[in-house]
Scaffold this motif. Structure first.
Motif, mmCIF file in Angstrom:
data_model
loop_
_atom_site.group_PDB
_atom_site.id
_atom_site.type_symbol
_atom_site.label_atom_id
_atom_site.label_comp_id
_atom_site.label_asym_id
_atom_site.label_seq_id
_atom_site.Cartn_x
_atom_site.Cartn_y
_atom_site.Cartn_z
ATOM 1 N N GLY A 1 9.767 38.886 64.805
ATOM 2 C CA GLY A 1 9.055 37.682 64.007
ATOM 3 C C GLY A 1 7.625 37.993 63.505
ATOM 4 N N ASP B 1 5.877 34.132 66.315
ATOM 5 C CA ASP B 1 6.529 33.003 65.945
ATOM 6 C C ASP B 1 7.419 32.716 66.967
ATOM 7 N N VAL B 2 7.743 31.430 67.399
ATOM 8 C CA VAL B 2 8.808 31.145 68.507
ATOM 9 C C VAL B 2 9.324 29.706 68.374
ATOM 10 N N GLU B 3 10.653 29.849 68.640
ATOM 11 C CA GLU B 3 11.424 28.489 68.729
ATOM 12 C C GLU B 3 11.343 28.133 70.347
ATOM 13 N N GLY B 4 10.904 26.647 70.416
ATOM 14 C CA GLY B 4 11.144 26.148 71.840
ATOM 15 C C GLY B 4 12.285 25.030 71.957
ATOM 16 N N GLY C 1 14.344 22.258 68.948
ATOM 17 C CA GLY C 1 14.069 22.810 67.639
ATOM 18 C C GLY C 1 12.753 22.801 67.215
ATOM 19 N N TRP C 2 11.834 22.732 68.034
ATOM 20 C CA TRP C 2 10.376 22.918 67.563
ATOM 21 C C TRP C 2 10.101 24.184 67.485
ATOM 22 N N ARG C 3 9.421 24.664 66.423
ATOM 23 C CA ARG C 3 9.217 25.971 65.926
ATOM 24 C C ARG C 3 7.415 25.986 65.727
ATOM 25 N N ARG C 4 6.775 27.162 66.274
ATOM 26 C CA ARG C 4 5.412 27.272 66.041
ATOM 27 C C ARG C 4 5.261 28.627 65.739
ATOM 28 N N THR C 5 4.260 28.799 64.692
ATOM 29 C CA THR C 5 3.641 30.076 64.258
ATOM 30 C C THR C 5 3.150 30.893 65.408
ATOM 31 N N GLU D 1 -0.451 29.410 65.867
ATOM 32 C CA GLU D 1 -0.579 28.113 66.552
ATOM 33 C C GLU D 1 -0.078 28.267 68.054
ATOM 34 N N ILE D 2 0.843 29.437 68.514
ATOM 35 C CA ILE D 2 0.968 29.583 69.769
ATOM 36 C C ILE D 2 -0.413 30.263 70.314
#
Length: 195
Positions: free
Chosen positions: A24, A152-155, A158-162, A165-166
């Motif tokens: 990602g 980028d990660v999905e937690g 369905g929350w996604r953070r760039t 942001e992470i």
């Protein structure tokens, strides 16, 4: 900022597998240059450098031993063994370098090192966990934020953070929680040069 004359630079998991496709989007595009700068400054000043390699036990990880992705990135490998100060190479299978082999805490204490500067990959995983443990163990921890990066990660839910942001959340948690002082590479270089 004050960087001790014997402060250790802990270079976490700067391995080729993090350049492989499929992870990602990442943040901090200048992180590799900043990591190289920190290693150069540490080695030129005779300060100790710790090179940490993650030896994944996951069968599908590019970081598992025997795979090209397990190797340090070329610019790190080319710098190993070049400094005037002590150097430690350790491996780990979990997020914290303090649970690696050989024992990082013991190595630092034997040298009366009380301050560590942490850089490497990933900001919110192994960099953050190593920094938190360092703080818990009583070390003065400095994180060179722009010498780290993540993806980028999905937690859950369905929350996604760039990656930005992470990375920022990890920095705020470390700094705001009192585990580490989070700064930029330039601040560390100036502090190291002033000592």
């Amino acid at each position: 900022m004050d960087i001790a004359e014997n402060a250790a630079l802990v270079v976490v998991d700067v391995q080729k597998g993090f350049d492989f496709p499929g992870l990602g989007a990442r943040n901090n595009p200048g992180a590799d240059d900043n990591i190289a700068t920190l290693v150069d400054v540490w080695q030129a000043s005779g300060r100790p450098v710790v090179f940490v390699r993650h030896d994944s036990v996951s069968a599908d990880s590019p970081l598992r031993p025997g795979q090209e992705g397990n190797d340090f990135k070329d610019y790190v490998e080319q710098r190993r063994g070049k400094g005037a100060g002590d150097e430690l190479f350790l491996t780990k299978t979990v997020n914290s370098a303090f649970y690696g082999t050989p024992d990082l805490d013991g190595w630092l204490k034997a040298r009366e090192i009380t301050q560590v500067v942490v850089a490497g990959i990933q900001t919110n995983l192994c960099v953050e966990t190593t920094s938190r443990m360092g703080g818990n163990l009583g070390y003065g921890v400095v994180v060179a934020y722009d010498a780290t990066y993540t993806f980028d990660v999905e937690g859950p839910f369905g929350w996604r953070r760039t990656a930005d942001e992470i990375g920022q959340a990890a920095a705020v948690s470390l700094h705001g929680g009192g585990f580490a002082r989070v700064v930029n590479t330039a601040d560390v270089v100036v502090g190291a040069s002033a000592a």
